[in-house]
Write a protein that holds these residues in place. Structure first.
Motif, PDB file in Angstrom:
ATOM      1  N   LEU A 238      53.832  40.440  26.164  1.00 31.46           N
ATOM      2  CA  LEU A 238      53.584  40.878  28.035  1.00 31.46           C
ATOM      3  C   LEU A 238      53.067  41.835  28.924  1.00 31.46           C
ATOM      4  CD1 LEU A 238      57.591  39.894  27.983  1.00 31.46           C
ATOM      5  CD2 LEU A 238      55.474  38.407  28.424  1.00 31.46           C
ATOM      6  N   ALA A 239      52.918  43.095  27.936  1.00 24.38           N
ATOM      7  CA  ALA A 239      51.571  43.673  28.458  1.00 24.38           C
ATOM      8  C   ALA A 239      50.832  43.449  29.069  1.00 24.38           C
ATOM      9  CB  ALA A 239      51.834  45.343  27.767  1.00 24.38           C
ATOM     10  N   PRO A 240      50.016  43.755  30.522  1.00 29.96           N
ATOM     11  CA  PRO A 240      49.411  43.810  31.189  1.00 29.96           C
ATOM     12  C   PRO A 240      47.943  43.904  30.614  1.00 29.96           C
ATOM     13  CG  PRO A 240      49.485  45.138  31.983  1.00 29.96           C
ATOM     14  CD  PRO A 240      50.875  44.668  31.222  1.00 29.96           C
ATOM     15  N   LYS A 241      47.206  42.396  30.045  1.00 33.71           N
ATOM     16  CA  LYS A 241      45.366  43.005  29.319  1.00 33.71           C
ATOM     17  C   LYS A 241      44.786  43.672  29.963  1.00 33.71           C
ATOM     18  CE  LYS A 241      45.018  38.305  27.426  1.00 33.71           C
ATOM     19  NZ  LYS A 241      44.426  37.294  27.263  1.00 33.71           N
ATOM     20  N   ALA A 242      44.401  44.919  29.462  1.00 34.46           N
ATOM     21  CA  ALA A 242      43.343  45.974  29.352  1.00 34.46           C
ATOM     22  C   ALA A 242      42.049  45.666  30.730  1.00 34.46           C
ATOM     23  CB  ALA A 242      42.971  47.324  28.767  1.00 34.46           C
ATOM     24  N   PRO A 243      41.762  45.545  31.983  1.00 26.94           N
ATOM     25  CA  PRO A 243      40.914  45.561  32.651  1.00 26.94           C
ATOM     26  C   PRO A 243      39.895  46.438  33.053  1.00 26.94           C
ATOM     27  CG  PRO A 243      42.728  45.854  34.095  1.00 26.94           C
ATOM     28  CD  PRO A 243      42.821  46.041  32.967  1.00 26.94           C
ATOM     29  N   PHE A 244      38.525  45.404  32.954  1.00 23.56           N
ATOM     30  CA  PHE A 244      37.547  46.932  33.534  1.00 23.56           C
ATOM     31  C   PHE A 244      37.546  47.308  34.748  1.00 23.56           C
ATOM     32  CE2 PHE A 244      35.831  44.674  30.496  1.00 23.56           C
ATOM     33  CZ  PHE A 244      34.893  45.665  29.497  1.00 23.56           C
ATOM     34  N   ILE A 245      37.654  48.856  34.949  1.00 22.12           N
ATOM     35  CA  ILE A 245      37.570  49.314  36.351  1.00 22.12           C
ATOM     36  C   ILE A 245      36.453  49.575  36.704  1.00 22.12           C
ATOM     37  CG2 ILE A 245      39.094  50.768  37.884  1.00 22.12           C
ATOM     38  CD1 ILE A 245      41.484  50.952  35.313  1.00 22.12           C
ATOM     39  N   GLY A 246      36.426  49.150  38.036  1.00 24.89           N
ATOM     40  CA  GLY A 246      34.878  49.395  38.669  1.00 24.89           C
ATOM     41  C   GLY A 246      34.831  49.665  40.945  1.00 24.89           C
ATOM     42  N   TYR A 247      34.028  49.791  41.049  1.00 26.03           N
ATOM     43  CA  TYR A 247      33.778  50.217  42.151  1.00 26.03           C
ATOM     44  C   TYR A 247      33.923  48.595  43.064  1.00 26.03           C
ATOM     45  CZ  TYR A 247      33.926  55.076  41.634  1.00 26.03           C
ATOM     46  OH  TYR A 247      35.178  56.457  41.587  1.00 26.03           O
ATOM     47  N   GLY A 248      33.634  48.748  44.744  1.00 23.99           N
ATOM     48  CA  GLY A 248      33.499  47.669  45.028  1.00 23.99           C
ATOM     49  C   GLY A 248      32.549  46.979  45.263  1.00 23.99           C
ATOM     50  N   GLY A 249      31.406  46.035  44.820  1.00 22.89           N
ATOM     51  CA  GLY A 249      30.407  46.150  45.207  1.00 22.89           C
ATOM     52  C   GLY A 249      29.482  45.553  44.079  1.00 22.89           C
ATOM     53  N   GLN A 250      30.271  46.611  42.480  1.00 25.02           N
ATOM     54  CA  GLN A 250      29.133  46.765  42.062  1.00 25.02           C
ATOM     55  C   GLN A 250      28.900  45.335  41.193  1.00 25.02           C
ATOM     56  OE1 GLN A 250      31.358  50.094  39.822  1.00 25.02           O
ATOM     57  NE2 GLN A 250      29.816  51.332  39.947  1.00 25.02           N
TER      58      GLN A 250
ATOM     59  N   GLU B  91      28.826  42.139  42.975  1.00 26.16           N
ATOM     60  CA  GLU B  91      28.320  41.151  43.077  1.00 26.16           C
ATOM     61  C   GLU B  91      26.662  40.412  42.509  1.00 26.16           C
ATOM     62  OE1 GLU B  91      27.351  42.190  47.374  1.00 26.16           O
ATOM     63  OE2 GLU B  91      29.956  42.897  47.528  1.00 26.16           O
ATOM     64  N   GLY B  92      26.801  39.469  42.524  1.00 32.11           N
ATOM     65  CA  GLY B  92      26.012  38.928  41.957  1.00 32.11           C
ATOM     66  C   GLY B  92      26.131  38.598  40.678  1.00 32.11           C
ATOM     67  N   TYR B  93      26.899  39.408  39.285  1.00 30.61           N
ATOM     68  CA  TYR B  93      26.449  39.128  38.265  1.00 30.61           C
ATOM     69  C   TYR B  93      28.862  38.568  38.216  1.00 30.61           C
ATOM     70  CZ  TYR B  93      23.361  41.859  38.672  1.00 30.61           C
ATOM     71  OH  TYR B  93      21.655  42.753  38.947  1.00 30.61           O
ATOM     72  N   GLU B  94      29.323  37.913  39.226  1.00 31.29           N
ATOM     73  CA  GLU B  94      30.264  37.238  38.964  1.00 31.29           C
ATOM     74  C   GLU B  94      31.069  37.180  37.245  1.00 31.29           C
ATOM     75  OE1 GLU B  94      30.071  39.001  43.862  1.00 31.29           O
ATOM     76  OE2 GLU B  94      28.957  37.901  41.531  1.00 31.29           O
ATOM     77  N   GLU B  95      30.245  35.602  37.367  1.00 30.61           N
ATOM     78  CA  GLU B  95      30.602  35.134  36.108  1.00 30.61           C
ATOM     79  C   GLU B  95      30.096  36.141  34.965  1.00 30.61           C
ATOM     80  OE1 GLU B  95      31.677  31.802  36.876  1.00 30.61           O
ATOM     81  OE2 GLU B  95      31.173  32.313  38.759  1.00 30.61           O
ATOM     82  N   LYS B  96      29.296  36.652  34.952  1.00 36.10           N
ATOM     83  CA  LYS B  96      29.363  37.027  32.710  1.00 36.10           C
ATOM     84  C   LYS B  96      30.307  38.026  33.091  1.00 36.10           C
ATOM     85  CE  LYS B  96      25.080  36.540  32.090  1.00 36.10           C
ATOM     86  NZ  LYS B  96      22.947  38.115  31.862  1.00 36.10           N
ATOM     87  N   TRP B  97      30.807  38.944  34.180  1.00 31.93           N
ATOM     88  CA  TRP B  97      32.073  39.520  34.098  1.00 31.93           C
ATOM     89  C   TRP B  97      33.746  39.223  33.875  1.00 31.93           C
ATOM     90  CZ3 TRP B  97      32.366  44.511  32.843  1.00 31.93           C
ATOM     91  CH2 TRP B  97      30.895  45.452  33.498  1.00 31.93           C
TER      92      TRP B  97
ATOM     93  N   LEU C 101      25.972  43.560  30.465  1.00 30.83           N
ATOM     94  CA  LEU C 101      26.489  43.119  31.327  1.00 30.83           C
ATOM     95  C   LEU C 101      24.964  44.286  32.276  1.00 30.83           C
ATOM     96  CD1 LEU C 101      30.120  42.773  30.157  1.00 30.83           C
ATOM     97  CD2 LEU C 101      28.228  41.549  31.135  1.00 30.83           C
ATOM     98  N   GLU C 102      25.086  43.187  33.840  1.00 31.39           N
ATOM     99  CA  GLU C 102      24.234  44.325  34.406  1.00 31.39           C
ATOM    100  C   GLU C 102      25.611  44.688  35.982  1.00 31.39           C
ATOM    101  OE1 GLU C 102      20.053  43.271  35.043  1.00 31.39           O
ATOM    102  OE2 GLU C 102      21.335  41.057  35.330  1.00 31.39           O
ATOM    103  N   ILE C 103      25.468  45.502  36.679  1.00 30.95           N
ATOM    104  CA  ILE C 103      26.117  45.893  38.053  1.00 30.95           C
ATOM    105  C   ILE C 103      25.245  46.339  38.661  1.00 30.95           C
ATOM    106  CG2 ILE C 103      27.819  46.526  36.417  1.00 30.95           C
ATOM    107  CD1 ILE C 103      27.450  49.706  37.730  1.00 30.95           C
ATOM    108  N   ASN C 104      25.512  45.981  40.120  1.00 31.64           N
ATOM    109  CA  ASN C 104      25.105  47.304  41.162  1.00 31.64           C
ATOM    110  C   ASN C 104      25.148  48.155  41.459  1.00 31.64           C
ATOM    111  OD1 ASN C 104      23.615  44.530  42.121  1.00 31.64           O
ATOM    112  ND2 ASN C 104      25.653  44.058  42.783  1.00 31.64           N
ATOM    113  N   PRO C 105      24.042  49.441  40.945  1.00 29.50           N
ATOM    114  CA  PRO C 105      24.687  50.844  41.347  1.00 29.50           C
ATOM    115  C   PRO C 105      24.420  50.890  42.958  1.00 29.50           C
ATOM    116  CG  PRO C 105      22.146  50.000  41.632  1.00 29.50           C
ATOM    117  CD  PRO C 105      22.736  49.249  41.163  1.00 29.50           C
TER     118      PRO C 105
END
Length: 718
Positions: free
Chosen positions: A364-376, A378-384, A395-399
């Motif tokens: 029942l405990a929530p799964k451990a998610p990835f935590i990052g800043y907004g906008g990082q 964008e454009g790579y949502e499907e892969k994440w 996996l790519e992010i926006n700096p």
């Protein structure tokens, strides 16, 4: 047939006999006894059945979960969305089999020993061999293992003895040890004091048959409708007949004959009126003493509660059902038994609960998610979004440099996964330890490693754990001893004709022996003209024998241990090969070892192969007798030599006398013809005779006295 009028019973009493119990009396007593047994055992057996179900609990049946708890954790109105886990991690079979498998490795046995002066040690060995044969043909190990499994798991197991004909065309019978898989089918006299039930006065072994099967097996029995009408108004009918099945039972009970026991000189006893008593009375007259005695007889009936289907008398003096008990208590007049499972049930329930709670918390405990800043992202949502289901190579992010300082922000990170509570883990570990403490088995007994390093220390720790469950093996050994005691009582009664019986030795080798129950002595040796024993005939009915229980490793294990011990002994003392080398080879397992051992034995001094157990004085006497025998042989040889010498001398004397007579005859002949001969002729003849005698070796005296005499000198002899 029932004696309705009572005339038969009255006639028996009138002639001094004992009125025979009618079938209705036997059946009424049987029904009352079964009702009493069911009542006495009902409460304890409900707990035993629950123990058995708990012991057999699995993830499929949920028998280890209480029904009320299971109802609150399962599906609600058919919906399993909110169902809570009900895991079953059954640890009890490991603890039960730790005891039962130890019994399989160290099977209890029994050894027959002679008791009185009429018994013989050789017959005791025959008893041991016959008991092993009975165990072999009965697959007694299955019966013993089943009784032990039931005893340890829920508290009581049973064995039984049976007899059956050897073949369809003979009246010879064999004794068999029977398996009782369902201990709840046995109802034994609840007033017993002996843990094996040796003092039981009655016992039932029940079996429930379908009505169709009952009709097929007993076509001559009363119809089921008749039985139902007989049971109208009888509350005990439910123990024998219900809607779908009818119960039949093997009913054993002890009946007593009140009679007089007479004592005669020589401590001979016999019951009044028996052939033995008449014979002793004819020899000694009036008995020295008499007393009233109850002669017990074991009766057997197969009944359906209202009719006797079969009836006969059992040959033995005990009821042939043997009880193997685990833990036994008597509380307020009621008998309670239990096994290893009873006290471990709550600890096992707690372990299941805490394991289920741990699984539920983590699920029942929530799964451990990835935590990052907004906008990082964008454009790579499907892969994440599919990073937890697909194995992307990168996996790519926006700096994001909006911190105002121009520096790049950290990469996304996964949050810390949920962890089980430390209190939950401790509770689960505590429940596991509680299971060990309630069963009396700890880590060393279960094969877990500890601080011990040496073999002796490990064995010592294991032995400490075995003490907690030792009483199970001890109770099983008592039951096996009672089985052997009953067999010793039954064998002379079942093997009551002259026959060839097979016996099995401790090493598994089989032999055939002759049994003659009519001979007066326990062992009859048949010898030939030289006094050599040709065969032995045994009567196991002469003398008294008892049984002692033995527990230990099987023969194969003991042979391996003996081989290792002998190898060490012979390695340090090579000279012992000349004394016991055959025994060392005999304990080996490779092909041809037994044949080699026999050949090796022929090279050993016969005095070491003797099986006689002689004391030093007897051995010294035998050595002295052997020395005297050798001296007598030497004297006999000398006498023969002297005799031969006298014969030779006598023959020489006779030959010498014959020669003298020949010379005398020749001299007389010469004298007779001398008158007509000249002196020269006589001289020539004499010289020729002397020369011929010297050539043939005659007249040795003359050769010795005249060694230098020449032929021309002999002419002067007249």
């Amino acid at each position: 047939m029932a004696d309705v009028t009572g005339i038969v019973a009255a006639a028996a009493v009138a002639v001094g006999g004992k009125p025979k119990k009618s079938d209705s009396d036997v059946l009424a007593t049987a029904r009352a006894r079964l009702d009493m047994a069911v009542s006495c055992y009902s409460e304890s057996r409900e707990d035993e059945i629950d123990d058995l179900k708990f012991y057999g609990g699995s993830p499929d049946n949920h028998w280890q979960w209480p029904a009320d708890v299971l109802a609150t954790r399962g599906a609600v109105q058919g919906q399993t969305i909110n169902a809570r886990p009900c895991l079953t991690i059954n640890k009890l079979p490991q603890h039960v089999r730790q005891v039962t498998n130890d019994q399989r490795q160290n099977r209890p046995g029994a050894k027959v020993i002679p008791v009185d002066d009429k018994a013989d040690t050789q017959v005791a060995e025959i008893f041991n061999g016959m008991i092993r044969h009975i165990e072999y043909i009965s697959d007694a190990d299955v019966a013993y293992d089943t009784a032990c499994e039931n005893q340890v798991s829920y508290g009581e197991g049973y064995l039984r003895l049976l007899t059956e004909y050897c073949d369809e065309d003979t009246f010879d019978q064999d004794i068999k040890i029977g398996r009782v898989r369902n201990s709840f089918s046995v109802y034994m006299d609840p007033t017993i004091q002996d843990p094996t039930g040796a003092d039981a006065k009655w016992c039932f072994v029940t079996e429930d048959l379908s009505k169709a099967e009952y009709t097929r097996l007993y076509p001559d029995a009363a119809p089921i409708t008749t039985l139902q009408s007989l049971g109208v108004g009888d509350q005990s009918i439910s123990n024998w007949l219900n809607e779908d099945t009818i119960r039949i039972a093997d009913y054993y009970y002890i009946d007593y004959d009140r009679t007089t026991l007479n004592l005669y000189p020589g401590n001979a006893t016999a019951f009044e009126g028996t052939p033995e008593d008449k014979q002793l009375r004819a020899i000694y007259g009036k008995p020295k003493r008499s007393r009233e005695a109850d002669r017990p007889r074991v009766k057997y009936c197969k009944i359906n509660g209202y009719e006797i289907l079969e009836e006969r008398e059992w040959a033995g003096k005990w009821i042939p059902v043997i009880r193997i008990v685990g833990n036994e208590f008597e509380v307020d007049g009621r008998l309670y038994v239990s096994g290893l499972v009873r006290n471990a049930k709550d600890a096992q329930r707690m372990y299941n609960y805490w394991v289920s709670q741990e699984a539920e918390m983590l699920a029942l405990a929530p799964k451990a998610p990835f935590i990052g800043y907004g906008g990082q992202f964008e454009g790579y949502e499907e892969k994440w979004k599919t990073a937890n289901t697909q194995n992307w190579p990168y996996l790519e992010i926006n700096p994001d440099v909006t911190d105002g300082q121009g520096a790049a922000l950290p990469l996304p990170q996964r949050a810390q996964p949920p962890m089980a509570s430390s209190g939950l883990l401790q509770a689960k570990a505590g429940a596991s330890e509680d299971i060990k403490s309630t069963t009396g088995q700890y880590n060393a007994s279960l094969g877990m490693g500890s601080n011990e390093r040496s073999g002796k220390a490990i064995l010592a720790r294991q032995r400490e754990g075995d003490v907690g469950t030792y009483h199970y093996g001890d109770n099983l050994a008592r039951g096996v001893r009672h089985v052997a005691r009953q067999l010793v009582d039954l064998i002379p009664k079942i093997y009551d004709t002259q026959r060839i019986a097979r016996i099995i030795g401790e090493d598994g080798e089989t032999k055939m022996v002759k049994i003659n129950p009519d001979q007066q002595e326990p062992v009859n040796k048949i010898v030939d003209e030289q006094g050599i024993v040709m065969e032995k005939i045994y009567n196991p009915g002469v003398g008294k024998y008892d049984v002692v229980a033995t527990t230990g490793p099987g023969y194969a294990t003991k042979r391996q241990e003996a081989l290792e011990a002998m190898a060490q002994l012979l390695q340090g003392n090579p000279q012992l090969w000349a004394v016991a080398g055959d025994l060392f080879v005999k304990n080996m397992d490779w092909p041809g070892a037994q044949e080699m051992a026999k050949r090796f034995a022929k090279t050993i001094d016969p005095k070491f192969m003797s099986e006689a157990d002689e004391n030093p004085a007897l051995q010294a006497a035998q050595q002295q007798m052997e020395a005297m025998g050798q001296e007598m042989e030497q004297m006999h040889q000398m006498i023969q030599n002297v005799g031969k010498s006298i014969e030779v001398q006598e023959q020489r004397r006779k030959d010498y006398e014959a020669e003298i007579k020949a010379y005398q005859a020749e001299t007389q002949r010469i004298s007779a013809v001398q008158a007509g001969m000249t002196e020269q002729q006589i001289q020539d003849i004499a010289m020729g005779v002397v020369a011929a005698a010297m050539e043939q070796g005659g007249i040795p005296e003359m050769r010795e006295e005249m060694p230098e005499m020449q032929p021309q000198e002999m002419g002067v002899i007249q």
